[in-house]
Design a protein around this motif. Sequence first.
Motif, PDB file in Angstrom:
ATOM      1  N   ILE A 114      39.137  37.438  43.088  1.00 52.99           N
ATOM      2  CA  ILE A 114      39.002  38.719  42.576  1.00 52.99           C
ATOM      3  C   ILE A 114      39.318  39.733  43.528  1.00 52.99           C
ATOM      4  N   ALA A 115      39.806  40.727  42.811  1.00 56.62           N
ATOM      5  CA  ALA A 115      40.827  41.925  43.574  1.00 56.62           C
ATOM      6  C   ALA A 115      40.056  42.708  44.946  1.00 56.62           C
ATOM      7  N   LYS A 116      39.423  43.537  44.551  1.00 57.61           N
ATOM      8  CA  LYS A 116      38.990  44.659  45.326  1.00 57.61           C
ATOM      9  C   LYS A 116      38.495  44.095  46.615  1.00 57.61           C
ATOM     10  N   ASP A 117      37.365  43.276  46.440  1.00 56.91           N
ATOM     11  CA  ASP A 117      36.919  42.997  47.773  1.00 56.91           C
ATOM     12  C   ASP A 117      37.659  41.486  48.424  1.00 56.91           C
ATOM     13  N   ARG A 118      38.580  41.172  47.428  1.00 56.48           N
ATOM     14  CA  ARG A 118      39.126  39.847  47.976  1.00 56.48           C
ATOM     15  C   ARG A 118      38.187  38.700  48.274  1.00 56.48           C
ATOM     16  N   PHE A 119      37.463  38.417  47.162  1.00 56.59           N
ATOM     17  CA  PHE A 119      36.512  37.252  47.553  1.00 56.59           C
ATOM     18  C   PHE A 119      36.676  36.226  46.085  1.00 56.59           C
ATOM     19  N   TYR A 120      36.401  34.997  46.215  1.00 58.78           N
ATOM     20  CA  TYR A 120      36.914  33.850  45.452  1.00 58.78           C
ATOM     21  C   TYR A 120      35.478  33.494  44.495  1.00 58.78           C
ATOM     22  N   ILE A 121      36.011  33.364  43.253  1.00 56.75           N
ATOM     23  CA  ILE A 121      34.902  32.679  42.432  1.00 56.75           C
ATOM     24  C   ILE A 121      35.172  31.131  42.087  1.00 56.75           C
TER      25      ILE A 121
END
Length: 146
Positions: free
Chosen positions: A93-100
């Motif tokens: 996921i873009a903005k915060d650069r975290f994974y789902i």
Amino acid sequence: MKAITIHQPWASLIALGEKQFETRSWATKYCGPLAIHAAKKLDKEICMEEPFRSVLAEHGYTEDNLPTGAVVAICQLGECHEVMADFGNYALIAKDRFYIGTQEYHFGNYESGRYAWELLSVKPIDAVPAKGQQGLWNWGGERDDD
């Protein structure tokens, strides 16, 4: 209050706290209170697949007893994140650069270019009959029993 109509079983998964992101093909700048409306449409086939079947069963649900045509939860709509990459069993996921990953990934459509709407402070409510609409719509909290 703004509301969004979501097909079942996804609406109930949100109300049960099992789904924290709603994925859409479009972004929103709206943040704030949001009612989760369970559409009349129910995907019975997906309800019998894993992990849907077992998660719903943990809460006493099957494809035969999910509420439809009703508001089932209230939450806060947080940030809207663009999906940057889909790796087949997890997404970036873009903005915060975290994974789902894991279960959350299976409960959404994380194709690149879609959007993940962060749902915070979800509170299930007793089902309130209401007519849904496409997009974000205004719900006044009233019953609609026709």
